[in-house]
Scaffold this motif. Structure first.
Motif, PDB file in Angstrom:
ATOM      1  N   THR A 190       0.758  -1.082  -0.001  1.00  0.00           N
ATOM      2  CA  THR A 190      -0.034   0.132  -0.192  1.00  0.00           C
ATOM      3  C   THR A 190       0.895   1.322  -0.224  1.00  0.00           C
ATOM      4  O   THR A 190       0.417   2.235  -0.404  1.00  0.00           O
ATOM      5  CB  THR A 190      -0.814  -0.052   1.311  1.00  0.00           C
ATOM      6  OG1 THR A 190       0.068   0.051   2.497  1.00  0.00           O
ATOM      7  CG2 THR A 190      -2.019  -1.250   1.125  1.00  0.00           C
ATOM      8  N   ASP A 200     -10.344  -7.276  -9.916  1.00  0.00           N
ATOM      9  CA  ASP A 200      -9.324  -6.191 -10.341  1.00  0.00           C
ATOM     10  C   ASP A 200      -8.249  -6.859 -10.788  1.00  0.00           C
ATOM     11  O   ASP A 200      -7.267  -7.394  -9.944  1.00  0.00           O
ATOM     12  CB  ASP A 200      -9.269  -5.001  -9.259  1.00  0.00           C
ATOM     13  CG  ASP A 200      -8.300  -4.003  -9.861  1.00  0.00           C
ATOM     14  OD1 ASP A 200      -7.470  -4.088 -10.783  1.00  0.00           O
ATOM     15  OD2 ASP A 200      -8.602  -2.736  -9.241  1.00  0.00           O
ATOM     16  N   ASP A 225     -10.252  -6.944  -3.652  1.00  0.00           N
ATOM     17  CA  ASP A 225     -10.772  -6.888  -5.007  1.00  0.00           C
ATOM     18  C   ASP A 225      -9.972  -7.874  -5.896  1.00  0.00           C
ATOM     19  O   ASP A 225      -9.982  -7.642  -7.255  1.00  0.00           O
ATOM     20  CB  ASP A 225     -10.360  -5.391  -5.379  1.00  0.00           C
ATOM     21  CG  ASP A 225     -11.328  -4.369  -4.635  1.00  0.00           C
ATOM     22  OD1 ASP A 225     -12.378  -4.865  -4.214  1.00  0.00           O
ATOM     23  OD2 ASP A 225     -10.717  -3.419  -4.458  1.00  0.00           O
ATOM     24  N   LEU A 226      -9.344  -8.792  -5.273  1.00  0.00           N
ATOM     25  CA  LEU A 226      -8.463  -9.743  -5.802  1.00  0.00           C
ATOM     26  C   LEU A 226      -9.256 -10.576  -7.069  1.00  0.00           C
ATOM     27  O   LEU A 226      -8.874 -10.459  -8.398  1.00  0.00           O
ATOM     28  CB  LEU A 226      -8.241 -10.817  -4.994  1.00  0.00           C
ATOM     29  CG  LEU A 226      -7.229 -12.098  -5.451  1.00  0.00           C
ATOM     30  CD1 LEU A 226      -5.953 -11.491  -5.655  1.00  0.00           C
ATOM     31  CD2 LEU A 226      -7.219 -13.171  -4.166  1.00  0.00           C
ATOM     32  N   ASP A 253      -4.816  -5.838  -9.102  1.00  0.00           N
ATOM     33  CA  ASP A 253      -4.767  -6.338  -7.604  1.00  0.00           C
ATOM     34  C   ASP A 253      -4.309  -7.865  -7.606  1.00  0.00           C
ATOM     35  O   ASP A 253      -3.409  -8.343  -6.744  1.00  0.00           O
ATOM     36  CB  ASP A 253      -5.996  -6.218  -6.840  1.00  0.00           C
ATOM     37  CG  ASP A 253      -6.366  -4.830  -6.604  1.00  0.00           C
ATOM     38  OD1 ASP A 253      -5.488  -3.944  -6.616  1.00  0.00           O
ATOM     39  OD2 ASP A 253      -7.527  -4.529  -5.756  1.00  0.00           O
ATOM     40  N   GLU A 254      -4.873  -8.409  -8.546  1.00  0.00           N
ATOM     41  CA  GLU A 254      -4.196  -9.866  -8.781  1.00  0.00           C
ATOM     42  C   GLU A 254      -2.740 -10.049  -9.126  1.00  0.00           C
ATOM     43  O   GLU A 254      -2.075 -10.610  -8.336  1.00  0.00           O
ATOM     44  CB  GLU A 254      -5.141 -10.557  -9.862  1.00  0.00           C
ATOM     45  CG  GLU A 254      -4.809 -12.040  -9.780  1.00  0.00           C
ATOM     46  CD  GLU A 254      -5.330 -12.871 -11.095  1.00  0.00           C
ATOM     47  OE1 GLU A 254      -6.270 -12.478 -11.704  1.00  0.00           O
ATOM     48  OE2 GLU A 254      -4.414 -13.739 -11.752  1.00  0.00           O
ATOM     49  N   SER A 293      -7.073  -4.832   1.421  1.00  0.00           N
ATOM     50  CA  SER A 293      -7.388  -4.041   0.157  1.00  0.00           C
ATOM     51  C   SER A 293      -7.173  -4.820  -1.191  1.00  0.00           C
ATOM     52  O   SER A 293      -7.994  -4.921  -1.988  1.00  0.00           O
ATOM     53  CB  SER A 293      -7.059  -2.756   0.141  1.00  0.00           C
ATOM     54  OG  SER A 293      -5.511  -2.850  -0.156  1.00  0.00           O
ATOM     55  N   PHE A 294      -5.952  -5.581  -1.278  1.00  0.00           N
ATOM     56  CA  PHE A 294      -5.813  -6.311  -2.267  1.00  0.00           C
ATOM     57  C   PHE A 294      -6.512  -7.569  -2.357  1.00  0.00           C
ATOM     58  O   PHE A 294      -6.994  -7.998  -3.477  1.00  0.00           O
ATOM     59  CB  PHE A 294      -4.342  -6.525  -2.449  1.00  0.00           C
ATOM     60  CG  PHE A 294      -3.450  -5.561  -2.317  1.00  0.00           C
ATOM     61  CD1 PHE A 294      -3.553  -4.525  -3.422  1.00  0.00           C
ATOM     62  CD2 PHE A 294      -2.535  -5.237  -1.633  1.00  0.00           C
ATOM     63  CE1 PHE A 294      -2.644  -3.332  -3.330  1.00  0.00           C
ATOM     64  CE2 PHE A 294      -1.512  -4.167  -1.523  1.00  0.00           C
ATOM     65  CZ  PHE A 294      -1.664  -3.097  -2.573  1.00  0.00           C
TER      66      PHE A 294
END
Ligand SMILES: Nc1nc2c(ncn2[C@@H]2O[C@@H]3COP(=O)(O)O[C@H]4[C@@H](O)[C@H](n5cnc6c(=O)[nH]c(N)nc65)O[C@@H]4COP(=O)(O)O[C@H]3[C@H]2O)c(=O)[nH]1
Length: 840
Positions: free
Chosen positions: A742, A771, A767-768, A774-775, A763-764
């Motif tokens: 982050t 998004d 939305d893994l 993020d992945e 947060s990652f």
């Protein structure tokens, strides 16, 4: 009476000086003494109205010369005086000097004075005459000067002198009263007259002559009656009795007639010398005092100036006389001076005034403290003014410098806090009385401290001066720009539109302009820098007092900072609410520990092989009234107030105690506890020492303690934080990097820190599945962990899908609601032994 009924009454102004028994003023001021009463007698017969004016001898003479008085009695005739004055013919009195002593001393000749102590009136004609005679004769005698004739007689009676010299009128009176003896030697004979200004009152003088002529030949005439009343008749007769005296007198009179001119010339010379001497003395004094002294006549022309005035005008005193101020000062100064002077002459009062005077060539401007007094004639009429001025320029300059120091900032020259508060007070009062709009703007430079520390204070100062100049140029004259110290500037805006909304808009425009001015790049040590500022504004209507306004503008400024700096924030009520809540929260937090309102929750952490691998320790606060407070709300406050130090210490103590307990249980010996460490703790100089003590006390296995730090807390004072981390790592304590990805995610840290674990931020994880970037980040972190041989744990795993995806990507450690929520120790034990394995 020779006065006819139709003739107007003749008024004669008569000068009276004190010289009894010849002349003096009666208690009612009317002329008295021999010559005074004689004149009254004549005036009565002639129908003259006498108006007596008391004056000292020298002034009487001057007033007579200037025509202020008509007649002066008791004037000895001299040739020189005859040029300026008119005398009548018949002497009114004959006078001479004599020596007086106790019985036994007989002075018949100058030679009898040898080796005597003689009292003489200081500065008198007797003194100079006797001095001269003794010297001429080569005689030694001691002359004792006295202030008054009476003093001389007192010395005689006390036996301190053997003789006293005095005019015989005075001497005779005293001698007869005190049984003293008059010596037969007479000296300095003179004839006394009434005198007028040259060519004036000739008819009066003529009348006086006719009375004197008549009366002096009639025993029992008013002339002799007066003489006897004043004890002088005996003198006149004793003169006749003492033939020797008479003889001497006759000789003296002869001398007076024959050699009189000589004596008189000498006397005049003596007097002139005396006057000149005293004038020189006076001038020396006036020229050496450190003041500007002058006399101006009623036309405001200089009549006298001392040396200092002449020097100031750069000319000689003679060149000043007769000129007015327009000749020496610039027009405005001269006008002002004349106005001041006229006031003195018109009001007739002494005035002290400060004057700022500029010379007519503009060469000099000085401040003077001037005392001016009107000068009056005996009848009260003002004929001039006298001024004494002191140069106070330096004093005023010093006062100005002191004022500058007290009210202005030394570095920038801007008003300081004190002056600002003063002006704010005025603006606020105006606002309250007349609803005049105004605003207070707090301007704080962003990151100025860092810049100051890296570039040095000299550069910092230069920058502040530069900013001050820029802002100063951008504001109106009715506004006040002040510096409160450090990098804090304040702008007080006044004369805004009456309408509140328009005033507000105007302030917004000005604030944006201020921001722009600050944003303009500066060149510092050959490097361009761009500064920014956080600006907080409170309108004058935002507060009920000056203190409140200052507080609120400050609040708005902090709000601007909190929202990322380089922006303008106007005070609003929500800020107040926030601040108030913050204050309440802070106070409650202070008591929370003592009251036992804090406790710990444990969120299990899992790994693929062993099920529970340990737990993260999470702080909880249960307030009796408010209920639970979220850590996100109170931890920043604990951080800001420093309360995090004792709290963090307590958390570590609890955690280590638990680790020590677990170490004894075969089922959970390998469990680790992840404890959050705040930046404040990590930077605390006692941190290592305290944690070492806790470990020793509790005997907890250090290698099961996992301290969670964030990247951001390493940013400030990295060196100290790194040192602490390395010291603790050396003791076996492990570290996890929280919220990885982050922040700045510097690979540098990964290499230099003794890390055991990376934590993939929630947060990652969230939305893994939605998004792709993020992945990508998650994959990268997992790859990094693998290559650096670090454990990687994913936090905030909430769903089975997330868990599955992470697992497939290679993640083997997990924490999240999907697996277990934070809970009590009981709950932690209940989840043990778990068997959460993803379905494949
Ligand atoms: N949405 C969601 N959240 C989950 C899930 N699993 C765990 N969490 C929450 O995520 C936070 C994890 O802690 P953190 O990132 O270190 O973030 C912590 C930590 O930075 C700080 N904190 C908590 N306890 C302490 C402490 O004792 N000392 C210090 N210095 N900070 C602490 O407060 C933060 C917030 O703590 P908590 O509110 O307890 O919130 C915890 C936890 O309850 C999940 O599946 N979904």
């Amino acid at each position: 009476s020779s006065q006819s009924a139709v003739e107007p009454v003749k008024t004669l102004v008569v000068g009276i000086y004190h010289n009894p028994p010849k002349l003096r003023a009666a208690d009612d001021g009317s002329p008295s003494g021999i010559l005074g009463e004689l004149l009254v007698e004549i005036a009565q017969r002639e129908g003259w109205q006498l108006q007596a004016v008391s004056c000292d001898w020298i002034y009487c003479l001057r007033f007579l010369l200037e025509g202020e008085i008509d007649l002066l009695p008791d004037m000895a005739y001299t040739e020189q005086r005859a040029e300026s004055f008119s005398f009548h013919q018949v002497p009114a009195l004959y006078s001479w000097s004599q020596l007086y002593g106790q019985g036994g001393v007989l002075v018949t000749d100058i030679e009898d004075l040898a080796n005597q102590r003689i009292a003489v009136l200081s500065g008198s004609v007797q003194q100079s005459y006797l001095e001269q005679q003794l010297q001429q004769q080569g005689l030694v005698a001691e002359l004792v000067p006295t202030e008054s004739l009476a003093e001389g007689f007192a010395l005689l009676q006390a036996g301190r002198v053997g003789l006293v010299a005095a005019n015989h009128y005075f001497g005779q009176q005293w001698a007869s009263r005190h049984q003293l003896q008059a010596s037969p030697w007479l000296f300095q004979p003179s004839q006394l007259f009434y005198a007028s200004r040259h060519g004036q009152q000739l008819d009066v003088l003529q009348q006086i002559d006719s009375y004197l002529e008549r009366w002096q030949q009639q025993p029992g005439s008013p002339y002799y009656q007066i003489l006897s009343r004043w004890g002088a008749a005996e003198l006149e007769s004793s003169r006749q009795q003492h033939s020797r005296n008479l003889l001497l007198l006759v000789i003296s009179l002869l001398l007076l007639v024959l050699g009189g001119a000589l004596v008189l010339r000498w006397q005049v010379k003596e007097k002139t010398r005396h006057l000149q001497a005293s004038e020189t003395r006076l001038n020396t004094i006036l020229d050496t005092v450190d003041a500007y002294i002058f006399i101006k006549d009623t036309q405001l022309c200089y009549q006298y100036v001392n040396k200092k005035v002449a020097e100031f005008f750069r000319c000689s005193p003679e060149d000043v006389i007769g000129h007015n101020d327009f000749a020496f000062f610039d027009h405005t100064t001269a006008q002002q001076l004349q106005a001041n002077d006229r006031e003195i002459l018109e009001r007739g009062e002494r005035k002290v005034r400060e004057e700022e005077n500029t010379t007519n060539d503009g060469r000099l401007t000085r401040h003077f403290l001037s005392v001016k007094i009107p000068l009056r004639k005996p009848d009260g009429q003002i004929y001039a003014l006298c001024g004494i001025s002191t140069d106070v320029t330096e004093l005023r300059q010093q006062q100005k410098a002191i004022h500058q120091l007290a009210f202005y900032d030394a570095l920038t020259g801007l008003p300081n806090r004190r002056l600002l508060l003063d002006r704010l007070q005025q603006a606020f009062a105006l606002h309250q009385r007349q609803q005049q709009q105004g605003a207070l703007m707090f301007i704080d430079l962003d990151h100025f401290k860092d810049l100051n520390d890296t570039l040095g204070h000299a550069v910092g100062d230069e920058l502040l001066v530069d900013i001050a100049n820029r802002l100063q140029q951008g504001i109106r004259s009715c506004d006040t720009l002040a510096r409160l110290g450090g990098d804090e500037f304040v702008l007080l805006l006044q004369e805004l539109p009456d309408d509140e909304q328009r005033a507000w808009q105007r302030v917004q425009v000005i604030a944006e302009k201020v921001l722009q001015l600050i944003n303009q790049p500066v060149q510092l040590q050959l490097q361009p820098y761009q500064l920014s500022a956080s600006i907080g504004v409170a309108m004058l209507s935002d507060g009920d007092s000056v203190d409140e306004l200052v507080q609120r503008a400050d609040m708005a400024m902090y709000d601007a900072k909190g929202r990322g700096r380089n922006r303008v924030r106007f005070f609003n009520q929500q800020m107040q609410v926030d601040i108030t809540e913050r204050t309440i929260l802070t106070n409650r937090l202070r008591q929370a520990m003592e009251k036992g309102e804090l406790y710990l929750a444990y969120q299990p952490q899992f790994d693929q092989q062993q099920g529970i691998s340990g737990a993260e320790v999470l702080l909880r606060w249960q307030h009796p009234e408010h209920g639970p407070y979220a850590p996100a709300d109170f931890i920043p406050i604990a951080e800001a107030t420093g309360l995090i130090l004792p709290i963090g210490q307590w958390v570590l103590q609890q955690s280590c105690r638990l680790l020590a307990d677990w170490a004894k249980e075969p089922g959970c010996q390998h469990w680790q506890l992840a404890v959050n460490i705040s930046p404040r703790q990590l930077h605390d100089t006692h941190f290592v020492e305290q944690l070492t003590a806790i470990l020793q006390q509790t005997e907890a296995p250090a290698e099961n303690l996992l301290l969670e730090i964030t990247e951001s807390q390493l940013l400030e004072d990295t060196e100290l934080a790194l040192r602490h981390i390395h010291q603790l790592a050396a003791m076996g304590i492990r570290f996890a990097l929280d919220d990885f990805g982050t922040g700045y995610s510097s690979l540098q840290y990964l290499k230099t820190l003794p890390l055991k674990q990376l934590k993939i931020d929630a947060s990652f994880v969230r939305d893994l599945l939605k998004d792709s970037s993020d992945e990508a980040i998650v994959r990268t972190i997992l790859a990094l962990g693998q290559s650096l041989e670090l454990e990687v744990i994913a936090e905030g795993v909430e769903t089975a899908d997330q868990f599955k995806a992470l697992y497939q990507m290679g993640c083997r450690q997990f924490q999240g609601y999907y697996l277990a929520r934070p809970g009590s120790l009981e709950q932690l034990y209940q989840s043990c032994p778990p068997n959460h394995r993803p379905d494949r």
